[in-house]
Write an enzyme that holds these catalytic residues in place. Structure first.
Site, PDB file in Angstrom:
ATOM      1  N   HIS A  69      11.463 -31.120  16.562  1.00 37.66           N
ATOM      2  CA  HIS A  69      11.216 -32.309  15.736  1.00 37.66           C
ATOM      3  C   HIS A  69      11.739 -33.492  16.533  1.00 37.66           C
ATOM      4  CE1 HIS A  69      12.039 -29.102  12.715  1.00 37.66           C
ATOM      5  NE2 HIS A  69      11.103 -29.696  12.008  1.00 37.66           N
ATOM      6  N   ASP A  72      15.460 -33.650  16.391  1.00 40.11           N
ATOM      7  CA  ASP A  72      16.267 -32.582  16.994  1.00 40.11           C
ATOM      8  C   ASP A  72      16.764 -33.067  18.350  1.00 40.11           C
ATOM      9  OD1 ASP A  72      15.499 -30.900  14.914  1.00 40.11           O
ATOM     10  OD2 ASP A  72      13.879 -29.974  16.065  1.00 40.11           O
ATOM     11  N   MET A 103       4.690 -27.445  21.659  1.00 37.65           N
ATOM     12  CA  MET A 103       4.515 -27.975  20.295  1.00 37.65           C
ATOM     13  C   MET A 103       5.606 -28.986  19.965  1.00 37.65           C
ATOM     14  SD  MET A 103       5.941 -27.729  17.044  1.00 37.65           S
ATOM     15  CE  MET A 103       6.381 -26.281  16.111  1.00 37.65           C
ATOM     16  N   GLU A 196       1.402 -26.485   8.230  1.00 37.69           N
ATOM     17  CA  GLU A 196       2.274 -25.375   7.811  1.00 37.69           C
ATOM     18  C   GLU A 196       2.513 -25.445   6.307  1.00 37.69           C
ATOM     19  OE1 GLU A 196       5.856 -25.099  10.108  1.00 37.69           O
ATOM     20  OE2 GLU A 196       6.791 -23.721   8.682  1.00 37.69           O
ATOM     21  N   LYS A 198       4.079 -24.025   2.617  1.00 32.17           N
ATOM     22  CA  LYS A 198       5.261 -23.369   2.041  1.00 32.17           C
ATOM     23  C   LYS A 198       5.203 -23.595   0.532  1.00 32.17           C
ATOM     24  CE  LYS A 198      10.270 -23.131   2.750  1.00 32.17           C
ATOM     25  NZ  LYS A 198      11.434 -23.731   3.428  1.00 32.17           N
ATOM     26  N   GLU A 232       3.609 -19.433   8.593  1.00 30.78           N
ATOM     27  CA  GLU A 232       4.948 -18.869   8.836  1.00 30.78           C
ATOM     28  C   GLU A 232       5.137 -17.604   8.003  1.00 30.78           C
ATOM     29  OE1 GLU A 232       8.547 -21.288   9.032  1.00 30.78           O
ATOM     30  OE2 GLU A 232       9.527 -19.842   7.701  1.00 30.78           O
ATOM     31  N   HIS A 235       7.140 -17.945   4.726  1.00 26.86           N
ATOM     32  CA  HIS A 235       6.557 -18.788   3.686  1.00 26.86           C
ATOM     33  C   HIS A 235       5.512 -18.035   2.870  1.00 26.86           C
ATOM     34  CE1 HIS A 235       7.770 -22.643   6.056  1.00 26.86           C
ATOM     35  NE2 HIS A 235       8.781 -21.850   5.788  1.00 26.86           N
ATOM     36  N   ASP A 260       4.562 -19.443  13.212  1.00 27.22           N
ATOM     37  CA  ASP A 260       6.021 -19.401  13.077  1.00 27.22           C
ATOM     38  C   ASP A 260       6.436 -17.992  12.695  1.00 27.22           C
ATOM     39  OD1 ASP A 260       6.407 -22.011  13.754  1.00 27.22           O
ATOM     40  OD2 ASP A 260       7.051 -22.689  11.767  1.00 27.22           O
ATOM     41  N   ASP A 270      13.888 -19.112   1.344  1.00 24.11           N
ATOM     42  CA  ASP A 270      13.383 -19.027   2.721  1.00 24.11           C
ATOM     43  C   ASP A 270      14.513 -18.579   3.646  1.00 24.11           C
ATOM     44  OD1 ASP A 270      11.763 -19.407   4.942  1.00 24.11           O
ATOM     45  OD2 ASP A 270      12.221 -21.542   5.089  1.00 24.11           O
ATOM     46  N   ASP A 272      14.419 -17.134   6.822  1.00 20.93           N
ATOM     47  CA  ASP A 272      14.314 -17.363   8.280  1.00 20.93           C
ATOM     48  C   ASP A 272      15.069 -16.310   9.084  1.00 20.93           C
ATOM     49  OD1 ASP A 272      12.754 -19.653   7.946  1.00 20.93           O
ATOM     50  OD2 ASP A 272      14.487 -20.995   7.928  1.00 20.93           O
ATOM     51  N   ASP A 302      10.605 -19.294  14.365  1.00 18.34           N
ATOM     52  CA  ASP A 302      11.202 -20.283  13.474  1.00 18.34           C
ATOM     53  C   ASP A 302      12.169 -19.529  12.568  1.00 18.34           C
ATOM     54  OD1 ASP A 302      11.947 -22.377  11.977  1.00 18.34           O
ATOM     55  OD2 ASP A 302      10.025 -22.730  11.006  1.00 18.34           O
TER      56      ASP A 302
HETATM   57  C1  GCO Z   1      11.193 -24.642   7.008  1.00 21.07           C
HETATM   58  C2  GCO Z   1      10.039 -24.860   7.950  1.00 21.07           C
HETATM   59  C3  GCO Z   1      10.390 -25.675   9.129  1.00 21.07           C
HETATM   60  C4  GCO Z   1       9.167 -26.099   9.903  1.00 21.07           C
HETATM   61  C5  GCO Z   1       9.542 -27.095  10.917  1.00 21.07           C
HETATM   62  C6  GCO Z   1       8.393 -27.494  11.775  1.00 21.07           C
HETATM   63  O1  GCO Z   1      10.989 -23.888   6.109  1.00 21.07           O
HETATM   64  O2  GCO Z   1      12.254 -25.218   7.195  1.00 21.07           O
HETATM   65  O3  GCO Z   1       9.574 -23.620   8.335  1.00 21.07           O
HETATM   66  O4  GCO Z   1      11.280 -24.965   9.943  1.00 21.07           O
HETATM   67  O5  GCO Z   1       8.544 -25.043  10.515  1.00 21.07           O
HETATM   68  O6  GCO Z   1      10.052 -28.188  10.241  1.00 21.07           O
HETATM   69  O7  GCO Z   1       7.683 -28.449  11.189  1.00 21.07           O
HETATM   70 MN    MN Z   2       8.299 -23.024   9.982  1.00 20.97          MN
HETATM   71 MN    MN Z   3      10.567 -21.852   7.053  1.00 21.14          MN
END
Ligand code: GCO
Ligand code: MN
Ligand code: MN
Length: 403
Positions: A69, A72, A103, A196, A198, A232, A235, A260, A270, A272, A302
């Site tokens: 991002h 970041d 990306m 993306e 979610k 993702e 998600h 992702d 979520d 991750d 991700d």
């Molecule tokens: C989340 C998302 C993020 C995005 C990222 C890229 O659930 O936090 O997955 O990690 O992928 O912001 O745009």
């Molecule tokens: Mn993501």
């Molecule tokens: Mn995520």
């Protein structure tokens, strides 16, 4: 062992046929390995890792690239001079360690200004600012060589539907995307946008909750050819969906622009989690699909390390994501070569025989022919399909007791 610049490695990791290579195209977001373990109930447990060190470590572990991002890398309040300094040091690190930035994306969720959304906010000043910030993030991404721009609308949703008509949210999103596509074209950036989805988190409900919703929406844009998906794992699994099926649909539509990878227990927030740490069978079919379909984009992780880990644990996490992917890729090859598995699939094919009436193209004749064709449905329905046996062979294969 030493890294590419000859520095000793902090920890020896298994170097066998599954060790990640640049050609595997594994990437990590700066925010993933850089995650400090903060959650709604507890503070950071790790120090932040400078982006240049992330570059060094991802390269050492066999990664291909880094995604990011805007914030970041460059703090939201950085002066132009500070921005240039950070960007040039980062570029130097990418060059030294031969990593790519395939990306880039934009943070439209952290600052309180986005508390009621970005592109879909009720406040037109916020909508403007979100587009302005995204254009700058696109400039930055282009400067770093990115060709894919991900848009994840974490705040594009609501807690209460009284605040706005959801149709307005959709329309505002379309307006923003149309503008940004034109911006990319006008700058000659050559971006492909990857949307993306979610279902929720951080908002109570997020618009376009699944990749399927996003897929339908993108065809309503002015430049659908520039826009695809960034599905993702976690998600779609949060929504209880079969991720492998969603990705297959994206690939079949020519819309898998990025992916992702992570993992998730069903019915939770979520999480991750490290890729393949929970749903091995689902991830096996996903890797098999990605590898066999000819998908050539980055295999992007991700995810983040458990909150129990220190920095060394973060690199164990990152290595584990890549290693598991490669082990599943190997298992996909075994699946294709397994005489018994293939034998069951082939037996079914020959048992079923050729298509009685070819329906790939409609004609009145074909319709009449099909209507006149008798089917002995009880005879067809009778014999079992051997799927129990087939699936058990897959389980044996995944658990390492075949091949
Ligand atoms: C989340 C998302 C993020 C995005 C990222 C890229 O659930 O936090 O997955 O990690 O992928 O912001 O745009
Ligand atoms: Mn993501
Ligand atoms: Mn995520």
């Amino acid at each position: 062992m030493t890294d590419v610049l000859g520095k000793p490695l902090a920890r020896e990791r298994t170097s066998d046929q599954f060790a990640p290579q640049k050609s595997d195209k594994f990437t990590f977001g700066l925010w993933t390995v850089g995650n400090r373990g903060r959650d709604p109930f507890g503070d950071a447990v790790r120090n932040s890792i400078p982006p240049t060190r992330i570059v060094e470590k991802v390269a050492e572990l066999g990664g291909y690239g880094i995604s990011l991002h805007d914030n970041d890398l460059v703090p939201i309040d950085a002066t132009p001079a500070l921005r240039d300094k950070i960007v040039s040091e980062f570029k130097q690190a990418l060059k030294d360690y031969d990593l790519q930035v395939p990306m880039a994306t934009v943070n439209l969720f952290y600052h309180p200004v986005f508390k009621d959304g970005a592109f879909t906010s009720n406040d037109p000043r916020v909508r403007n600012f979100a587009i302005q910030k995204t254009m700058s993030a696109m400039d930055l991404g282009h400067d770093l060589g990115a060709k894919i721009f991900v848009l994840w609308g974490g705040r594009e949703g609501v807690e209460i539907d009284a605040c706005r008509n959801a149709e307005d949210g959709i329309k505002r999103m379309r307006e923003a995307l149309n503008f940004l596509c034109e911006y990319s074209v006008s700058q000659g950036y050559d971006y492909k946008f990857a949307l993306e989805a979610k279902p929720n988190e951080p908002r109570s409900d997020i618009y376009f909750p699944t990749s399927g919703h996003m897929l339908a929406f993108l065809y309503t844009l002015d430049h659908p050819e520039l826009v695809g998906l960034n599905p993702e794992v976690a998600h779609e699994q949060m929504s209880g969906l079969n991720f492998y099926h969603g990705v297959a649909q994206a690939i079949e539509a020519g819309k898998l622009f990025h992916i992702d990878l992570n993992d998730q227990k069903p019915g939770r927030y979520d999480q991750d989690l490290r890729f393949g740490s929970e749903t091995i069978k689902g991830m096996f079919y996903l890797v098999k699909l990605l590898e066999e379909s000819g998908y050539s984009g980055p295999r992007a992780f991700d995810a983040h390390a458990y909150r129990t880990e220190d920095e060394e644990g973060v690199w164990d996490f990152a290595y584990g994501c890549m290693r598991t992917y490669n082990m599943l890729k190997y298992k996909a090859k075994l699946f294709a070569q397994d005489a018994e598995i293939q034998g069951i699939l082939n037996e079914l094919k020959s048992r079923f025989g050729p298509v009685p009436v070819d329906t790939t193209k409609f004609s009145a004749d074909t319709a009449a022919k099909l209507k006149a064709t008798p089917f002995d449905i009880n005879a067809i329905a009778g014999p079992g399909l051997n799927y129990e046996r087939l699936d058990q062979l897959v389980i044996d294969l995944l658990l390492g007791f075949r091949g």
